[in-house]
Scaffold this motif. Structure first.
Motif, PDB file in Angstrom:
ATOM      1  N   ARG A  21       0.857  -1.194   0.000  1.00 28.70           N
ATOM      2  CA  ARG A  21       0.000   0.000   0.000  1.00 28.70           C
ATOM      3  C   ARG A  21       0.890   1.241   0.000  1.00 28.70           C
ATOM      4  O   ARG A  21       1.894   1.273   0.709  1.00 28.70           O
ATOM      5  CB  ARG A  21      -0.916   0.013   1.226  1.00 28.70           C
ATOM      6  CG  ARG A  21      -1.871  -1.182   1.282  1.00 28.70           C
ATOM      7  CD  ARG A  21      -2.976  -0.983   2.318  1.00 28.70           C
ATOM      8  NE  ARG A  21      -2.476  -0.978   3.684  1.00 28.70           N
ATOM      9  CZ  ARG A  21      -3.213  -0.640   4.746  1.00 28.70           C
ATOM     10  NH1 ARG A  21      -4.475  -0.250   4.592  1.00 28.70           N
ATOM     11  NH2 ARG A  21      -2.697  -0.673   5.963  1.00 28.70           N
ATOM     12  N   GLU A  34       3.784   0.608   2.650  1.00 34.60           N
ATOM     13  CA  GLU A  34       3.678  -0.522   3.579  1.00 34.60           C
ATOM     14  C   GLU A  34       3.869  -1.801   2.769  1.00 34.60           C
ATOM     15  O   GLU A  34       3.135  -2.050   1.809  1.00 34.60           O
ATOM     16  CB  GLU A  34       2.316  -0.529   4.265  1.00 34.60           C
ATOM     17  CG  GLU A  34       2.112  -1.722   5.180  1.00 34.60           C
ATOM     18  CD  GLU A  34       0.684  -1.859   5.658  1.00 34.60           C
ATOM     19  OE1 GLU A  34       0.417  -2.772   6.459  1.00 34.60           O
ATOM     20  OE2 GLU A  34      -0.183  -1.067   5.222  1.00 34.60           O
ATOM     21  N   TYR A  55      13.150   3.829   7.057  1.00 35.23           N
ATOM     22  CA  TYR A  55      12.265   2.665   7.057  1.00 35.23           C
ATOM     23  C   TYR A  55      12.050   2.162   8.489  1.00 35.23           C
ATOM     24  O   TYR A  55      12.844   2.417   9.392  1.00 35.23           O
ATOM     25  CB  TYR A  55      12.816   1.545   6.172  1.00 35.23           C
ATOM     26  CG  TYR A  55      14.155   1.009   6.617  1.00 35.23           C
ATOM     27  CD1 TYR A  55      14.249  -0.026   7.541  1.00 35.23           C
ATOM     28  CD2 TYR A  55      15.345   1.547   6.113  1.00 35.23           C
ATOM     29  CE1 TYR A  55      15.477  -0.517   7.958  1.00 35.23           C
ATOM     30  CE2 TYR A  55      16.579   1.066   6.527  1.00 35.23           C
ATOM     31  CZ  TYR A  55      16.638   0.035   7.445  1.00 35.23           C
ATOM     32  OH  TYR A  55      17.851  -0.438   7.877  1.00 35.23           O
ATOM     33  N   ARG A  93       6.309  -6.618   8.551  1.00 32.37           N
ATOM     34  CA  ARG A  93       6.097  -5.623   7.499  1.00 32.37           C
ATOM     35  C   ARG A  93       7.164  -4.546   7.610  1.00 32.37           C
ATOM     36  O   ARG A  93       7.682  -4.296   8.693  1.00 32.37           O
ATOM     37  CB  ARG A  93       4.706  -4.992   7.602  1.00 32.37           C
ATOM     38  CG  ARG A  93       3.594  -5.983   7.264  1.00 32.37           C
ATOM     39  CD  ARG A  93       2.193  -5.417   7.407  1.00 32.37           C
ATOM     40  NE  ARG A  93       1.249  -6.435   7.002  1.00 32.37           N
ATOM     41  CZ  ARG A  93       0.576  -6.450   5.856  1.00 32.37           C
ATOM     42  NH1 ARG A  93       0.737  -5.456   4.996  1.00 32.37           N
ATOM     43  NH2 ARG A  93      -0.244  -7.423   5.539  1.00 32.37           N
ATOM     44  N   LEU A  95       7.788  -0.469   6.633  1.00 29.45           N
ATOM     45  CA  LEU A  95       7.177   0.795   6.241  1.00 29.45           C
ATOM     46  C   LEU A  95       8.296   1.701   5.754  1.00 29.45           C
ATOM     47  O   LEU A  95       9.259   1.935   6.486  1.00 29.45           O
ATOM     48  CB  LEU A  95       6.451   1.427   7.428  1.00 29.45           C
ATOM     49  CG  LEU A  95       5.461   0.500   8.139  1.00 29.45           C
ATOM     50  CD1 LEU A  95       5.117   1.027   9.514  1.00 29.45           C
ATOM     51  CD2 LEU A  95       4.206   0.310   7.302  1.00 29.45           C
ATOM     52  N   LEU A 158       1.726   7.129   8.553  1.00 30.19           N
ATOM     53  CA  LEU A 158       1.935   5.881   9.284  1.00 30.19           C
ATOM     54  C   LEU A 158       0.722   5.530  10.144  1.00 30.19           C
ATOM     55  O   LEU A 158       0.273   4.376  10.179  1.00 30.19           O
ATOM     56  CB  LEU A 158       3.185   5.998  10.158  1.00 30.19           C
ATOM     57  CG  LEU A 158       4.526   5.970   9.415  1.00 30.19           C
ATOM     58  CD1 LEU A 158       5.642   6.486  10.306  1.00 30.19           C
ATOM     59  CD2 LEU A 158       4.840   4.560   8.934  1.00 30.19           C
ATOM     60  N   LEU A 161      -2.158   4.252   8.073  1.00 27.10           N
ATOM     61  CA  LEU A 161      -1.969   2.865   7.646  1.00 27.10           C
ATOM     62  C   LEU A 161      -2.120   1.872   8.803  1.00 27.10           C
ATOM     63  O   LEU A 161      -2.099   0.662   8.592  1.00 27.10           O
ATOM     64  CB  LEU A 161      -0.588   2.701   7.008  1.00 27.10           C
ATOM     65  CG  LEU A 161      -0.418   3.348   5.624  1.00 27.10           C
ATOM     66  CD1 LEU A 161       1.054   3.319   5.211  1.00 27.10           C
ATOM     67  CD2 LEU A 161      -1.281   2.656   4.580  1.00 27.10           C
ATOM     68  N   TYR A 163      -0.261   2.262  11.921  1.00 25.68           N
ATOM     69  CA  TYR A 163       0.981   2.165  12.702  1.00 25.68           C
ATOM     70  C   TYR A 163       1.254   3.487  13.421  1.00 25.68           C
ATOM     71  O   TYR A 163       2.074   4.294  12.970  1.00 25.68           O
ATOM     72  CB  TYR A 163       2.147   1.797  11.785  1.00 25.68           C
ATOM     73  CG  TYR A 163       1.921   0.494  11.052  1.00 25.68           C
ATOM     74  CD1 TYR A 163       2.264  -0.724  11.623  1.00 25.68           C
ATOM     75  CD2 TYR A 163       1.329   0.492   9.797  1.00 25.68           C
ATOM     76  CE1 TYR A 163       2.030  -1.916  10.968  1.00 25.68           C
ATOM     77  CE2 TYR A 163       1.089  -0.692   9.122  1.00 25.68           C
ATOM     78  CZ  TYR A 163       1.433  -1.890   9.704  1.00 25.68           C
ATOM     79  OH  TYR A 163       1.204  -3.077   9.047  1.00 25.68           O
TER      80      TYR A 163
END
Length: 288
Positions: A21, A34, A55, A93, A95, A158, A161, A163
């Motif tokens: 995403r 993401e 990241y 994951r 980011l 973030l 999404l 997070y």
């Protein structure tokens, strides 16, 4: 300052909402991608993986454990993430924060990495895997101003999404009645907590009994409680346990059980200072 309305666009390169995403505020240059670990090869083939980036490797951990995050920056993202894929087990994951105009420099990235680590440590929502807060890099004032604006946008993307790395688990209590803590004072507990959009937060300093009832032995709730003690969230003090920091639980009942050491319906155990239950104030009021 009152937050202003914003439009955030989320693009699905593969058409799968659980896949890669890409989030951005349409009027700004910052993007956050993401990437599920299983789709890392697909991301490494995208042009965004060839940029200077900051990241975040994130992993939810076992049930009841705080989620974990590792913060990094690199001008060679493909090599760095490939290395992490081989050497770090915890993450699920990644980011990736980049510029749509490919304008981030190594100086930007170094300051943002340091600033993000400070914000994560302060919020206390995620356990930082870096092991230290790093050293503040020398950054000229104009460039630092740019970095703080980038951080603000990244922070919002973030959180959108899912997070909220930089957000504390509980707002500081104020005179606003909506912010007043609920109390749990049964079975020897003396707990304070707040009901939030993320779940129920037990506040630092709350006290509960150390021992659990026989019927709780061997259950998931008992294991969760032990993991909180091992992680230092709960500190043993004689026959009591004390919360050393604010801690987020998925449910009010999980929070009450951790305090009282027995099965409990948190919707009824947590009460306002005038004796109204969390159920009456937060569930029944919605039905009404």
């Amino acid at each position: 300052m009152t937050p202003r309305p914003k439009t955030i666009q989320i693009y699905l390169p593969g058409g799968d909402p659980r896949g890669i995403r890409v989030a951005e505020i349409t009027t700004r240059i910052v993007q956050v991608l993401e990437v599920p670990r299983s789709l890392l090869p697909e991301f490494l083939a995208m042009p965004e993986s060839d940029q200077v980036a900051v990241y975040f490797l994130v992993g939810q951990g076992d049930d009841g454990d705080d989620p974990r995050v590792y913060v990094g920056q690199s001008g060679d993202l493909r090599a760095r993430l490939s290395q992490h894929h081989k050497q770090k087990d915890f993450w699920e994951r990644v980011l990736v924060m980049v510029s749509r105009t490919d304008s981030l420099t190594q100086t930007h990235a170094l300051f943002l990495e340091w600033h993000c680590m400070q914000a994560i440590q302060k919020a206390g929502r995620f356990v930082a895997e870096n092991g230290n807060k790093g050293v503040r890099p020398h950054t000229p004032a104009p460039l630092e101003a740019d970095c703080l604006e980038i951080f603000e946008t990244g922070h919002m993307l973030l959180a959108t999404l899912g997070y909220p790395l930089f957000d504390a688990v509980a707002k500081s209590t104020t005179g606003n009645s909506d912010d007043q803590p609920f109390l749990c004072r049964s079975s020897g507990a003396d707990g304070r907590g707040v009901y939030t959009s993320d779940g129920f937060v037990v506040l630092k300093g709350s006290r509960g009994r150390k021992d659990i009832v026989a019927s709780l032995v061997g259950t998931a709730s008992a294991s969760h409680r032990e993991s909180l003690i091992e992680a230092g969230v709960l500190a043993v003090d004689g026959d009591m346990v004390i919360f050393t920091r604010d801690h987020l639980f998925r449910t009010p009942s999980g929070a009450a059980i951790a305090l009282m050491g027995r099965t409990a319906n948190g919707w009824l155990e947590w009460k306002s200072k005038d004796g109204q239950t969390l159920d009456a104030l937060k569930r029944q009021s919605v039905q009404a």
